[in-house]
Design a protein around this motif. Structure first.
Motif, PDB file in Angstrom:
ATOM      1  N   VAL A 373       0.946  -1.232   0.184  1.00  0.00           N
ATOM      2  CA  VAL A 373      -0.081   0.208   0.071  1.00  0.00           C
ATOM      3  C   VAL A 373       0.785   1.299   0.139  1.00  0.00           C
ATOM      4  O   VAL A 373       1.811   1.379   0.701  1.00  0.00           O
ATOM      5  CB  VAL A 373      -0.744  -0.041   1.298  1.00  0.00           C
ATOM      6  CG1 VAL A 373      -1.614   1.376   1.334  1.00  0.00           C
ATOM      7  CG2 VAL A 373      -1.843  -1.232   1.252  1.00  0.00           C
ATOM      8  N   ASN A 374       0.577   2.060  -1.150  1.00  0.00           N
ATOM      9  CA  ASN A 374       1.218   3.382  -1.096  1.00  0.00           C
ATOM     10  C   ASN A 374       0.876   4.298   0.263  1.00  0.00           C
ATOM     11  O   ASN A 374      -0.258   4.202   0.671  1.00  0.00           O
ATOM     12  CB  ASN A 374       0.819   4.303  -2.082  1.00  0.00           C
ATOM     13  CG  ASN A 374       1.760   5.288  -2.495  1.00  0.00           C
ATOM     14  OD1 ASN A 374       1.692   6.601  -1.580  1.00  0.00           O
ATOM     15  ND2 ASN A 374       2.599   5.427  -3.480  1.00  0.00           N
ATOM     16  N   MET A 375       1.881   4.796   1.009  1.00  0.00           N
ATOM     17  CA  MET A 375       1.830   5.466   2.172  1.00  0.00           C
ATOM     18  C   MET A 375       0.989   6.740   2.041  1.00  0.00           C
ATOM     19  O   MET A 375       0.714   7.506   2.983  1.00  0.00           O
ATOM     20  CB  MET A 375       2.953   5.677   3.045  1.00  0.00           C
ATOM     21  CG  MET A 375       3.674   4.545   3.121  1.00  0.00           C
ATOM     22  SD  MET A 375       3.237   3.938   4.918  1.00  0.00           S
ATOM     23  CE  MET A 375       3.901   5.160   6.111  1.00  0.00           C
ATOM     24  N   GLY A 376       0.750   7.225   0.803  1.00  0.00           N
ATOM     25  CA  GLY A 376       0.165   8.691   0.448  1.00  0.00           C
ATOM     26  C   GLY A 376       0.736   9.999   1.098  1.00  0.00           C
ATOM     27  O   GLY A 376       1.899   9.624   1.588  1.00  0.00           O
ATOM     28  N   LYS A 377      -0.004  10.730   0.752  1.00  0.00           N
ATOM     29  CA  LYS A 377       0.475  12.124   1.222  1.00  0.00           C
ATOM     30  C   LYS A 377       0.331  12.201   2.689  1.00  0.00           C
ATOM     31  O   LYS A 377      -0.835  11.769   3.359  1.00  0.00           O
ATOM     32  CB  LYS A 377      -0.077  13.328   0.528  1.00  0.00           C
ATOM     33  CG  LYS A 377       0.419  13.355  -0.970  1.00  0.00           C
ATOM     34  CD  LYS A 377      -0.291  14.447  -1.729  1.00  0.00           C
ATOM     35  CE  LYS A 377       0.232  14.503  -3.160  1.00  0.00           C
ATOM     36  NZ  LYS A 377      -0.437  15.556  -3.905  1.00  0.00           N
ATOM     37  N   PRO A 378       0.810  13.008   3.491  1.00  0.00           N
ATOM     38  CA  PRO A 378       2.151  13.701   3.149  1.00  0.00           C
ATOM     39  C   PRO A 378       3.454  13.165   3.130  1.00  0.00           C
ATOM     40  O   PRO A 378       4.490  13.921   2.893  1.00  0.00           O
ATOM     41  CB  PRO A 378       2.141  15.110   3.974  1.00  0.00           C
ATOM     42  CG  PRO A 378       1.559  14.241   5.403  1.00  0.00           C
ATOM     43  CD  PRO A 378       0.854  13.354   4.854  1.00  0.00           C
ATOM     44  N   ASN A 408      16.753  15.344   2.810  1.00  0.00           N
ATOM     45  CA  ASN A 408      16.760  15.527   4.283  1.00  0.00           C
ATOM     46  C   ASN A 408      16.005  14.646   5.018  1.00  0.00           C
ATOM     47  O   ASN A 408      15.143  13.829   4.299  1.00  0.00           O
ATOM     48  CB  ASN A 408      15.863  16.968   4.385  1.00  0.00           C
ATOM     49  CG  ASN A 408      16.843  18.294   3.857  1.00  0.00           C
ATOM     50  OD1 ASN A 408      16.312  19.314   3.800  1.00  0.00           O
ATOM     51  ND2 ASN A 408      18.137  18.074   3.707  1.00  0.00           N
ATOM     52  N   ILE A 409      16.292  14.602   6.288  1.00  0.00           N
ATOM     53  CA  ILE A 409      15.365  13.943   7.123  1.00  0.00           C
ATOM     54  C   ILE A 409      14.106  14.455   7.699  1.00  0.00           C
ATOM     55  O   ILE A 409      14.388  15.702   8.227  1.00  0.00           O
ATOM     56  CB  ILE A 409      16.375  13.158   8.218  1.00  0.00           C
ATOM     57  CG1 ILE A 409      17.210  12.533   7.796  1.00  0.00           C
ATOM     58  CG2 ILE A 409      15.414  12.535   9.417  1.00  0.00           C
ATOM     59  CD1 ILE A 409      18.548  12.310   8.824  1.00  0.00           C
ATOM     60  N   TYR A 410      12.943  13.986   7.623  1.00  0.00           N
ATOM     61  CA  TYR A 410      11.646  14.411   8.025  1.00  0.00           C
ATOM     62  C   TYR A 410      11.280  13.442   9.448  1.00  0.00           C
ATOM     63  O   TYR A 410      11.440  12.185   9.599  1.00  0.00           O
ATOM     64  CB  TYR A 410      10.733  14.458   7.154  1.00  0.00           C
ATOM     65  CG  TYR A 410      11.208  15.471   6.072  1.00  0.00           C
ATOM     66  CD1 TYR A 410      10.529  16.879   6.395  1.00  0.00           C
ATOM     67  CD2 TYR A 410      11.911  15.316   4.984  1.00  0.00           C
ATOM     68  CE1 TYR A 410      11.178  17.969   5.210  1.00  0.00           C
ATOM     69  CE2 TYR A 410      12.299  16.158   3.937  1.00  0.00           C
ATOM     70  CZ  TYR A 410      11.766  17.402   4.207  1.00  0.00           C
ATOM     71  OH  TYR A 410      12.145  18.377   3.150  1.00  0.00           O
ATOM     72  N   MET A 411      10.440  14.173  10.177  1.00  0.00           N
ATOM     73  CA  MET A 411       9.676  13.279  11.311  1.00  0.00           C
ATOM     74  C   MET A 411       8.543  12.864  10.696  1.00  0.00           C
ATOM     75  O   MET A 411       7.837  13.974  10.397  1.00  0.00           O
ATOM     76  CB  MET A 411       9.931  14.139  12.642  1.00  0.00           C
ATOM     77  CG  MET A 411       9.330  13.453  13.695  1.00  0.00           C
ATOM     78  SD  MET A 411       9.824  13.991  15.461  1.00  0.00           S
ATOM     79  CE  MET A 411       9.077  15.951  15.077  1.00  0.00           C
ATOM     80  N   ALA A 412       8.036  11.728  11.019  1.00  0.00           N
ATOM     81  CA  ALA A 412       6.448  11.441  10.709  1.00  0.00           C
ATOM     82  C   ALA A 412       5.820  10.890  12.109  1.00  0.00           C
ATOM     83  O   ALA A 412       6.213  10.057  12.974  1.00  0.00           O
ATOM     84  CB  ALA A 412       6.427  10.267   9.967  1.00  0.00           C
ATOM     85  N   ILE A 413       4.892  11.692  12.325  1.00  0.00           N
ATOM     86  CA  ILE A 413       4.161  11.580  13.558  1.00  0.00           C
ATOM     87  C   ILE A 413       2.799  11.030  13.351  1.00  0.00           C
ATOM     88  O   ILE A 413       1.837  11.301  12.732  1.00  0.00           O
ATOM     89  CB  ILE A 413       3.866  13.120  14.158  1.00  0.00           C
ATOM     90  CG1 ILE A 413       5.137  13.768  14.578  1.00  0.00           C
ATOM     91  CG2 ILE A 413       3.010  13.016  15.507  1.00  0.00           C
ATOM     92  CD1 ILE A 413       5.141  15.181  14.916  1.00  0.00           C
ATOM     93  N   PRO A 414       2.411   9.683  13.920  1.00  0.00           N
ATOM     94  CA  PRO A 414       1.268   9.022  13.781  1.00  0.00           C
ATOM     95  C   PRO A 414       0.213   9.810  13.971  1.00  0.00           C
ATOM     96  O   PRO A 414       0.087  10.575  15.076  1.00  0.00           O
ATOM     97  CB  PRO A 414       1.278   7.792  14.383  1.00  0.00           C
ATOM     98  CG  PRO A 414       3.016   7.409  14.761  1.00  0.00           C
ATOM     99  CD  PRO A 414       3.448   8.970  14.603  1.00  0.00           C
ATOM    100  N   ILE A 415      -0.993   9.911  12.966  1.00  0.00           N
ATOM    101  CA  ILE A 415      -2.078  10.676  13.436  1.00  0.00           C
ATOM    102  C   ILE A 415      -3.096   9.971  14.660  1.00  0.00           C
ATOM    103  O   ILE A 415      -3.359   8.581  14.445  1.00  0.00           O
ATOM    104  CB  ILE A 415      -3.128  10.746  12.071  1.00  0.00           C
ATOM    105  CG1 ILE A 415      -2.122  11.677  11.283  1.00  0.00           C
ATOM    106  CG2 ILE A 415      -4.371  11.175  12.514  1.00  0.00           C
ATOM    107  CD1 ILE A 415      -3.052  12.091  10.134  1.00  0.00           C
ATOM    108  N   CYS A 416      -3.227  10.544  15.410  1.00  0.00           N
ATOM    109  CA  CYS A 416      -4.263  10.088  16.514  1.00  0.00           C
ATOM    110  C   CYS A 416      -5.738  10.280  16.205  1.00  0.00           C
ATOM    111  O   CYS A 416      -6.052  11.220  15.798  1.00  0.00           O
ATOM    112  CB  CYS A 416      -3.975  10.868  18.040  1.00  0.00           C
ATOM    113  SG  CYS A 416      -5.177  10.558  19.336  1.00  0.00           S
TER     114      CYS A 416
END
Length: 623
Positions: A373-378, A408-416
């Protein structure tokens, strides 16, 4: 890793000229005097007699737009834009599509608008965030993305992984004092580390000197206890390379190495047994239980350029590498595997359908029937997005992207997520109400989704935690009511909305509605205004002898002549909306008052609150 894509597109634009025709003169006159309902009838006659052109379609769409019939407006805008239109037409067309939840189609029209009006604030807002209508109720949005603050503005940073003791390891070409790799003309990669504090802030990166050589080192993976590391390294370091004599080239491959931590230092560096001078082995990821190592390689037996493989580990012994097959791999490039909780594999692919370049995908390795599954945006963009990892203990992920022009390195915060259960009742009897249209809106009052309550008077919405929303409930015979929902933690929350019977709006002299909202310097009816006017439609249908005078007032900003004309347009648009909903025009009259009858006589020294009180519409009962 960085890739540069260029595309040269040549457009030949043929613009057809059109203008008011004799056939449309009558309809145009009605349109220009804001008599939109009659104008609609006149334009439709032209359509039925095959005398319509782009001008007719455009004005017909505008007429529907001005009385807030977005479905019909969208229908005719779609015909109008078959011929090149002015920028505002594409903007209005986008708005009609958004009102129907057709966000992807709306974004296409907004992109046309933005290309024609790049300096317009609406265009800039669209370009910065084309999906501003929240997909928060759409569970396909899995993460929010934030900057990390540790990136080098010119050099590549990627391959990040957060250990359970809160050390972020990654690779970077930021050490410009090293000699350049002749293949890339960039400095060789080194392994770095940064400490993450309790607030999620990362310290200034430092090189992991014990693991770095003059050549490429990294990326890495860690055991769950943090005491074993497996990392990629350039074969030049161990003089493991093939010499191409006629070109005076030493061709080395990437291999995987292991090390253990003793007294805070990495020692006992050893190569893995399946390294080779004939192919590269890189991008390691160790399963949580330490029994399987995933990696990327172009070794024989793959499906494409580079594939993802796995190898079993038993008491320090490595089995035979296995290709993960077509569920994961393609004829393109796959790499940067990361396995979470032994089951979910995240990886980057250029061969699967995506937004462009490398996209990040995920797959459940234990469910053979499921596809990646594609992780989608963003998370994914038209640029290269890759090297995703997640720490389940800290509930935070990291990934890399060259969306800014450099890796660059980005932070991915799981949506609550939160489940909001809406209960709608009669305000007088407290009985639950079925078939109540209940709309979820964002904090800018953009509609997200509408659902009807069940026989139990309830409906539920999956929404994002820590985000403000609004709920609006509407039912025939009742006043529409809105409920502001503040940011909240996850879980389940119940919301009770009480609807007042609509008869309570009628006095001896007027029908009391909330203020009919108009956008600044505009006179078309908005969704918010339509919701209020629908109450008046219900009342006038219930009282067929009632006649109404619509009086529209402005604030004291602007000169009197301007305010007078603006109020007349707004009063006329209000009346036209009521007519479009079936109210006989003989029962209605409209009058613009400008700023001549302020509710608060503050003259030119009005506060914003006083101006808001003066901007109002009144609905006087004249019969």
């Amino acid at each position: 890793m960085k890739k540069i894509y260029s595309l040269l597109t040549l457009f030949l634009v043929i613009t057809a000229g059109y203008s008011q025709s004799k056939q449309s003169e009558k309809a145009d006159k009605l349109f220009e005097t804001y008599q939109y309902v009659d104008a609609i009838d006149a334009y439709l006659q032209l359509v039925e007699s095959n005398k319509a052109d782009a001008h007719v379609y455009n004005n017909l769409a505008d007429s529907y737009y001005n009385v807030f019939n977005m479905v019909e407006a969208s229908k005719w805008y779609s015909k109008a834009v078959n011929t090149k239109q002015d920028a505002e037409t594409y903007y209005r067309y986008a708005q009609t599509l958004k009102s129907q939840g057709k966000y992807e189609e709306a974004n296409k029209q907004m992109s046309v608008f933005a290309s024609m009006m790049p300096n317009d604030q609406r265009a800039k807002a669209h370009l910065e965030n084309p999906n501003y209508i929240p997909s928060l109720a759409d569970k396909s949005k899995l993460f929010d993305v934030e900057e990390t603050g540790i990136n080098d503005s010119e050099q590549s940073d990627f391959g990040s992984i957060l250990s359970n003791d809160n050390i972020l390891y990654f690779v970077s070409s930021r050490n410009v004092s090293k000699k350049d790799d002749k293949w890339t003309n960039k400095p060789y990669l080194d392994i770095y580390q940064s400490v993450r504090d309790a607030k999620g802030t990362l310290s200034d990166p430092e090189p992991v000197k014990a693991l770095n050589t003059p050549y490429h080192d990294g990326p890495i993976t860690l055991s769950a206890d943090g005491n074993t590391i497996i990392f990629a390294r350039d074969g030049h370091s161990s003089k493991s390379y093939k010499r191409i004599k006629n070109k005076n080239v030493k061709l080395a491959q990437l291999g995987l190495y292991t090390a253990t931590r003793e007294n805070g230092e990495w020692v006992n560096i050893q190569p893995l047994p399946f390294n080779s001078k004939e192919y590269s082995v890189s991008h390691p990821s160790l399963s949580t239980d330490g029994k399987t190592l995933y990696f990327a390689s172009n070794m024989p037996g793959g499906l494409g350029d580079t594939d993802i493989w796995k190898v079993s580990i038993n008491n320090g012994k490595y089995g035979k590498p296995e290709n993960l097959g077509p569920r994961v791999n393609t004829a393109g490039k796959e790499g940067f595997p990361f396995v979470s909780d032994n089951t979910t594999l995240y990886f980057a692919s250029s061969g699967k359908q995506g937004f462009g370049g490398f996209d990040i995908f995920k797959i459940n390795l234990n469910k053979e029937e499921e596809e990646a599954v594609n992780m989608g945006k963003p998370i994914n963009t038209k640029s290269d997005d890759f090297s995703f990892s997640i720490n389940m203990i800290e509930n935070v992920g990291y990934f890399s992207s060259n969306r800014s022009g450099v890796d660059n390195i980005y932070m991915a915060i799981p949506i609550c997520q939160l489940e909001a259960i809406v209960i709608v009742k009669d305000a007088i009897t407290k009985d639950v109400l079925a078939n109540v249209a209940t709309t979820l809106l964002d904090n800018q009052e953009n509609s997200i989704i509408t659902q009807n309550t069940t026989t139990l008077g309830t409906t539920s919405f999956d929404i994002e935690c820590q985000t403000e929303y609004m709920f609006r409930a509407s039912k025939d015979g009742y006043q529409s009511m809105s409920y502001a929902f503040d940011a909240s933690e996850g879980g389940t929350k119940s919301i009770e909305i009480l609807l007042e019977p609509i008869n309570d709006l009628i006095t001896d002299t007027e029908v009391k509605l909330n203020n009919i909202y108009f956008e600044f310097n505009k006179s078309n009816i908005t969704e918010r205004g339509a919701n209020e006017l629908n109450k008046l439609v219900e009342i006038m249908n219930a009282y067929p002898e009632m006649n109404i005078l619509v009086k529209s007032h402005t604030d004291t900003k602007g000169n009197k002549s301007y305010n007078q004309k603006l109020s007349e347009r707004r009063a006329q648009s209000t009346m036209q909306y009521l007519i479009s909903k079936g109210i006989n025009k003989e029962r209605l009259s409209a009058k613009g008052m400008g700023s001549s009858e302020p509710k608060v006589d503050c003259k030119s020294n009005c506060t914003d609150q006083e101006d808001a009180q003066n901007r109002r519409s009144e609905f006087l009962i004249i019969k």
